[in-house]
Design a protein around this motif. Sequence first.
Motif, mmCIF file in Angstrom:
data_model
loop_
_atom_site.group_PDB
_atom_site.id
_atom_site.type_symbol
_atom_site.label_atom_id
_atom_site.label_comp_id
_atom_site.label_asym_id
_atom_site.label_seq_id
_atom_site.Cartn_x
_atom_site.Cartn_y
_atom_site.Cartn_z
ATOM 1 N N LEU A 175 0.821 -1.208 0.000
ATOM 2 C CA LEU A 175 0.000 0.000 0.000
ATOM 3 C C LEU A 175 0.861 1.266 0.000
ATOM 4 C CD1 LEU A 175 -2.879 -1.018 2.450
ATOM 5 C CD2 LEU A 175 -2.989 -0.777 -0.045
ATOM 6 N N LEU A 176 1.990 1.232 0.716
ATOM 7 C CA LEU A 176 2.908 2.373 0.679
ATOM 8 C C LEU A 176 3.476 2.549 -0.729
ATOM 9 C CD1 LEU A 176 4.915 2.087 4.040
ATOM 10 C CD2 LEU A 176 3.360 3.925 3.354
ATOM 11 N N LEU A 187 1.961 1.669 -3.470
ATOM 12 C CA LEU A 187 0.858 2.195 -4.276
ATOM 13 C C LEU A 187 0.696 3.693 -4.045
ATOM 14 C CD1 LEU A 187 -1.554 1.784 -6.161
ATOM 15 C CD2 LEU A 187 -2.927 1.187 -4.157
ATOM 16 N N ALA A 188 0.802 4.120 -2.776
ATOM 17 C CA ALA A 188 0.675 5.548 -2.455
ATOM 18 C C ALA A 188 1.781 6.351 -3.140
ATOM 19 C CB ALA A 188 0.740 5.751 -0.938
ATOM 20 N N GLY A 189 2.996 5.811 -3.115
ATOM 21 C CA GLY A 189 4.102 6.492 -3.773
ATOM 22 C C GLY A 189 3.902 6.583 -5.272
ATOM 23 N N THR A 190 3.353 5.530 -5.863
ATOM 24 C CA THR A 190 3.106 5.519 -7.308
ATOM 25 C C THR A 190 2.011 6.513 -7.680
ATOM 26 O OG1 THR A 190 3.762 3.197 -7.421
ATOM 27 C CG2 THR A 190 2.508 4.057 -9.277
ATOM 28 N N VAL A 191 0.946 6.577 -6.860
ATOM 29 C CA VAL A 191 -0.120 7.557 -7.088
ATOM 30 C C VAL A 191 0.459 8.967 -7.064
ATOM 31 C CG1 VAL A 191 -2.197 8.596 -6.096
ATOM 32 C CG2 VAL A 191 -1.975 6.104 -6.192
ATOM 33 N N LEU A 192 1.313 9.235 -6.070
ATOM 34 C CA LEU A 192 1.935 10.557 -5.950
ATOM 35 C C LEU A 192 2.836 10.839 -7.148
ATOM 36 C CD1 LEU A 192 2.391 13.063 -4.174
ATOM 37 C CD2 LEU A 192 4.277 11.841 -3.069
ATOM 38 N N LEU A 193 3.559 9.834 -7.589
ATOM 39 C CA LEU A 193 4.472 9.999 -8.722
ATOM 40 C C LEU A 193 3.712 10.380 -9.986
ATOM 41 C CD1 LEU A 193 7.484 9.663 -9.554
ATOM 42 C CD2 LEU A 193 6.914 7.326 -10.223
ATOM 43 N N PHE A 194 2.607 9.670 -10.252
ATOM 44 C CA PHE A 194 1.826 9.966 -11.448
ATOM 45 C C PHE A 194 1.056 11.271 -11.306
ATOM 46 C CE2 PHE A 194 2.647 5.524 -12.386
ATOM 47 C CZ PHE A 194 2.773 5.523 -13.764
ATOM 48 N N ALA A 195 0.589 11.561 -10.082
ATOM 49 C CA ALA A 195 -0.124 12.821 -9.856
ATOM 50 C C ALA A 195 0.799 14.006 -10.103
ATOM 51 C CB ALA A 195 -0.669 12.864 -8.424
ATOM 52 N N GLY A 196 2.059 13.826 -9.761
ATOM 53 C CA GLY A 196 3.033 14.887 -9.971
ATOM 54 C C GLY A 196 3.322 15.159 -11.427
ATOM 55 N N TYR A 228 6.917 -1.805 -7.192
ATOM 56 C CA TYR A 228 6.551 -0.391 -7.242
ATOM 57 C C TYR A 228 7.766 0.503 -7.450
ATOM 58 C CZ TYR A 228 1.620 -0.933 -6.166
ATOM 59 O OH TYR A 228 0.282 -1.244 -6.244
ATOM 60 N N ALA A 229 8.952 -0.050 -7.310
ATOM 61 C CA ALA A 229 10.166 0.733 -7.590
ATOM 62 C C ALA A 229 10.336 0.976 -9.080
ATOM 63 C CB ALA A 229 11.391 0.012 -7.034
ATOM 64 N N THR A 230 9.639 0.190 -9.916
ATOM 65 C CA THR A 230 9.821 0.304 -11.365
ATOM 66 C C THR A 230 9.506 1.703 -11.898
ATOM 67 O OG1 THR A 230 9.295 -2.043 -11.607
ATOM 68 C CG2 THR A 230 9.265 -0.712 -13.601
ATOM 69 N N PRO A 231 8.308 2.274 -11.627
ATOM 70 C CA PRO A 231 8.042 3.612 -12.174
ATOM 71 C C PRO A 231 8.963 4.675 -11.591
ATOM 72 C CG PRO A 231 6.319 2.977 -10.627
ATOM 73 C CD PRO A 231 7.147 1.753 -10.888
ATOM 74 N N LEU A 232 9.361 4.495 -10.329
ATOM 75 C CA LEU A 232 10.265 5.464 -9.705
ATOM 76 C C LEU A 232 11.648 5.428 -10.362
ATOM 77 C CD1 LEU A 232 10.911 7.510 -7.494
ATOM 78 C CD2 LEU A 232 11.543 5.597 -6.018
ATOM 79 N N LEU A 233 12.201 4.223 -10.488
ATOM 80 C CA LEU A 233 13.507 4.086 -11.130
ATOM 81 C C LEU A 233 13.447 4.529 -12.588
ATOM 82 C CD1 LEU A 233 14.641 0.639 -9.660
ATOM 83 C CD2 LEU A 233 15.585 2.894 -9.123
ATOM 84 N N ALA A 284 7.857 10.456 -3.283
ATOM 85 C CA ALA A 284 7.440 9.152 -3.816
ATOM 86 C C ALA A 284 8.537 8.119 -3.588
ATOM 87 C CB ALA A 284 7.128 9.270 -5.307
ATOM 88 N N ALA A 285 9.784 8.536 -3.716
ATOM 89 C CA ALA A 285 10.907 7.625 -3.498
ATOM 90 C C ALA A 285 10.930 7.102 -2.073
ATOM 91 C CB ALA A 285 12.225 8.334 -3.813
ATOM 92 N N VAL A 286 10.668 7.989 -1.126
ATOM 93 C CA VAL A 286 10.657 7.586 0.287
ATOM 94 C C VAL A 286 9.534 6.586 0.546
ATOM 95 C CG1 VAL A 286 10.295 8.394 2.655
ATOM 96 C CG2 VAL A 286 11.713 9.723 1.085
ATOM 97 N N LEU A 287 8.353 6.860 0.010
ATOM 98 C CA LEU A 287 7.211 5.963 0.212
ATOM 99 C C LEU A 287 7.458 4.592 -0.417
ATOM 100 C CD1 LEU A 287 4.246 8.425 -0.465
ATOM 101 C CD2 LEU A 287 4.789 7.329 1.722
ATOM 102 N N ILE A 288 7.936 4.585 -1.650
ATOM 103 C CA ILE A 288 8.142 3.324 -2.358
ATOM 104 C C ILE A 288 9.287 2.520 -1.743
ATOM 105 C CG2 ILE A 288 8.835 2.314 -4.572
ATOM 106 C CD1 ILE A 288 7.338 4.639 -5.932
ATOM 107 N N ALA A 289 10.392 3.195 -1.430
ATOM 108 C CA ALA A 289 11.519 2.498 -0.812
ATOM 109 C C ALA A 289 11.143 1.976 0.570
ATOM 110 C CB ALA A 289 12.723 3.432 -0.717
ATOM 111 N N GLY A 290 10.415 2.810 1.320
ATOM 112 C CA GLY A 290 9.980 2.369 2.649
ATOM 113 C C GLY A 290 9.043 1.184 2.577
#
Length: 290
Positions: A126-127, A129-138, A245-250, A270-276
Amino acid sequence: MTSRTATLVGLTAILMWSLLSVMTVATGKIPAFQLAAMTFAIGAAVAFASFIFRPQAFAALKQPPVAWVVGVGGLFGYHALYFLALRFAPPAEAGLLNYLWPLLIVLFSSLLPGERLAPHHIIGALLGLAGTVLLFAGNGGSGFTPGQIPGLAAAFVAAFVWAAYSVMSRQLKAVPTDAVAGFCLATALLAALVHGAVETTVWPETSGQWLAIVALGVGPVGAAFFVWDIGMKRGDIRVLGAASYATPLLSTTFLIFAGYAAPSATIAIAAVLIAGGGLIAARDMIWKKN
């Protein structure tokens, strides 16, 4: 091979898929299904070339129909749906719906015999997913119109197809990873048929574009599927699902390094959320006592 080793092998697929966007940009304006046909053919060719030194590997192609349905259905079905989504829906929204698949893998894994879904697996997913939502929202999604609903639906279904393929690979644990070479070849042929029916052929214009295509075929659309198969069949499927979930961030990070995107505070959060989330989901593997 231990579960931890197989999980680490599977994680390399995430790194390779992270290079998919920047490599695809480098290929120019080649139509989607043509690119899929070319890259999957290269991936299959490299795998079959290795069979020359391992003649016994050809026996892996003799599998029951269900293995071929799952393998080809997963590889071709997912990519066909995702390309359809990108054609009819805004990329940000389509990408976000598509990236439900890591969470679905974590949830579907609880249906497998002998697998137990612990709270930290769900929290980690879920964390992510939250990071990915933030990444795409940005990235500034532009909303969607009723005419884009088919594309959004395709992205949503694509997420289920890839999650189902990944989890069902665990059920088909007896199928050797070498069989993926056959699945890639069949996917290349199907993509070529679709390309011939709906697209106009566009050949690469520079040597750099050809090199990008070869690199795609060897890595993100080649070796990645083999190491993912190993991870799904022998590794910790819950950790791999959450870590995906690290895929879209990386991917965004590589685009920044290549000059195709700009860094921002949103990406950092988003990096903090996804890594965490990934660390929490992988708690058992990281702190496992030897």
